[in-house]
Design an enzyme around this catalytic site. Structure first.
Site, PDB file in Angstrom:
ATOM      1  N   SER A 133     -14.055 -66.105   0.010  1.00  0.00           N
ATOM      2  CA  SER A 133     -13.464 -67.156  -0.823  1.00  0.00           C
ATOM      3  C   SER A 133     -12.159 -67.670  -0.233  1.00  0.00           C
ATOM      4  O   SER A 133     -11.376 -66.925   0.367  1.00  0.00           O
ATOM      5  CB  SER A 133     -13.201 -66.633  -2.240  1.00  0.00           C
ATOM      6  OG  SER A 133     -14.409 -66.311  -2.894  1.00  0.00           O
ATOM      7  N   GLU A 248     -26.490 -56.629  -1.681  1.00  0.00           N
ATOM      8  CA  GLU A 248     -26.007 -56.415  -3.050  1.00  0.00           C
ATOM      9  C   GLU A 248     -27.128 -56.683  -4.041  1.00  0.00           C
ATOM     10  O   GLU A 248     -27.289 -55.985  -5.038  1.00  0.00           O
ATOM     11  CB  GLU A 248     -24.830 -57.341  -3.359  1.00  0.00           C
ATOM     12  CG  GLU A 248     -24.325 -57.175  -4.798  1.00  0.00           C
ATOM     13  CD  GLU A 248     -23.353 -58.263  -5.204  1.00  0.00           C
ATOM     14  OE1 GLU A 248     -22.421 -57.956  -5.974  1.00  0.00           O
ATOM     15  OE2 GLU A 248     -23.515 -59.413  -4.785  1.00  0.00           O
TER      16      GLU A 248
END
Length: 390
Positions: A133, A248
């Site tokens: 990010s 994930e």
């Protein structure tokens, strides 16, 4: 769906449970112990404890033995997640490296990367953080602006990352950098493995509303990274990132269910303490949460069965993220509703400390955003499962 474990897996459970009971100090499991420590001391204790756990053979449960893992089954990994929660074991300090980076390196890393990175990561000798990010690229990862310019055998990196877990304690960072001048969106990106202990890399903590500083921001100012420390091909960073994030999505949710069910029991105990257990509206709200939790349990076992059978999870991983995150959020909204005004006070009574509950309630607001927001996950399910138009 298979709700059982093999005899070998149950034997592993007993071995792990015995080791955890002998190696977690009683005071570590007491309310408020970790909260009373400063961030550096908490990190040091957890790092050292995890290193001892690795030495005992209880890390890298599903990893191949050639990489220092146990070579276990998906069922063993689910048992590991479950027993760690039940024992109130310390949270891992290297979760991003172990969950995302290590399996990606096993899949596409060079022989040198496999030899130099995986072992030290497993032993907690090197702590990894993740730099995706940016201030202008949160949900829209393809908008990253951090740039790397080739200079001989190195890339010179300039830019900023934000919401970086373990930024202050990280030794190295795996991050997306735009390495092709003039490229846009998904093209021209590379996954770079950058040493944070060098001039030109600065990490600053970000204070959360709970008082913790789990996240940070990282600034690159003419930081250097060798071209050989690119994971995957130069310019193929988007493909590498999608592979990395897929690991994930493969989690079954067994660990989440175990954690949330314990939190549910604690909330029910507080409801009884404050005399809310006879309120029919409160009872209905808590009953709804229990139904959601049991649905999550069966979904988790369904996903585990799919993984054990070698099936591609595909869009089911989006369903898992939706289910566990919204179940968790609903649980803590129920805490606020059932306790009423008392839920907003750290000590509504002299003998009651609700601070840990409040921290969980605040954290629950984030889980439907990170890791793919609920809106994004619903779009995936709508388009790929239900066949609805874009």
């Amino acid at each position: 769906m298979d709700l059982s474990y093999t005899a070998e897996e149950e034997q592993f459970r007993e071995e792990l449970r015995t080791w955890l009971a002998a190696n977690i100090p009683d005071e570590w499991t007491q309310p408020g112990f970790w909260r009373a420590l400063d961030d550096d001391e908490s990190f040091r204790l957890r790092r050292d404890w995890e290193a001892s756990k690795t030495a005992a053979g209880f890390s890298g449960i599903e990893w191949p033995t050639e990489y220092g893992g146990r070579g276990g089954t998906p069922g063993m990994k689910a048992i590991y997640d479950e027993e760690m929660v039940r024992a109130r074991a310390p949270q891992t300090v290297n979760v991003l490296g172990l969950t995302f980076l290590a399996p990606t390196i096993m899949a596409i890393g060079t022989p040198e990367q496999k030899a130099e990175i995986i072992g030290p990561m497993l032993r907690n000798e090197v702590i990894w953080c993740q730099g995706f990010s940016e201030p202008g690229a949160g949900s829209d990862l393809a908008a990253v602006a951090t740039r790397g310019v080739r200079d001989g055998d190195d890339y010179v990196v300039n830019g900023q990352k934000i919401w970086t877990t373990n930024a202050v304690h990280g030794d190295k960072i795996f991050t997306i950098v735009r390495t092709e001048p003039g490229s846009e969106r998904h093209k021209g990106l590379s996954m770079m493995l950058i040493d944070m202990d060098q001039p030109g890399v600065e990490a600053r903590p970000l204070k959360q509303m709970s008082g913790a500083s789990e996240f940070g921001e990282v600034f690159f100012t003419d930081a250097r990274v060798p071209a050989k420390d690119c994971l995957g091909e130069i310019g193929a960073g988007w493909r590498t990132a999608m592979l990395l994030l897929s690991f994930e999505r493969g989690a079954s949710g067994v660990g989440q269910y175990t954690e949330f069910r314990r939190q549910y029991d604690e909330i029910v105990a507080e409801a009884r303490r404050f005399g809310r257990s006879d309120d029919p509206v409160a009872r209905q709200r808590l009953a709804n949460c229990l139904v959601e939790l049991e649905c999550l349990r069966y979904h988790a076992m369904h996903i585990l069965t799919q993984v054990e059978q070698g099936r591609d999870l595909g869009s089911e991983s989006s369903m898992t993220k939706l289910q566990w995150s919204e179940t968790f959020q609903d649980l803590w909204e129920a805490f606020d509703d059932v306790l009423g005004p008392e839920a907003s006070l750290a000590r509504p009574r002299p003998d009651v400390d609700l601070t840990p509950f409040q921290h969980q309630a605040m954290w629950s607001r984030s889980v439907t955003i990170w890791g793919g927001s609920s809106q994004v996950q619903r779009n995936i399910v709508a388009e790929r499962v239900l066949g609805l138009p874009r």
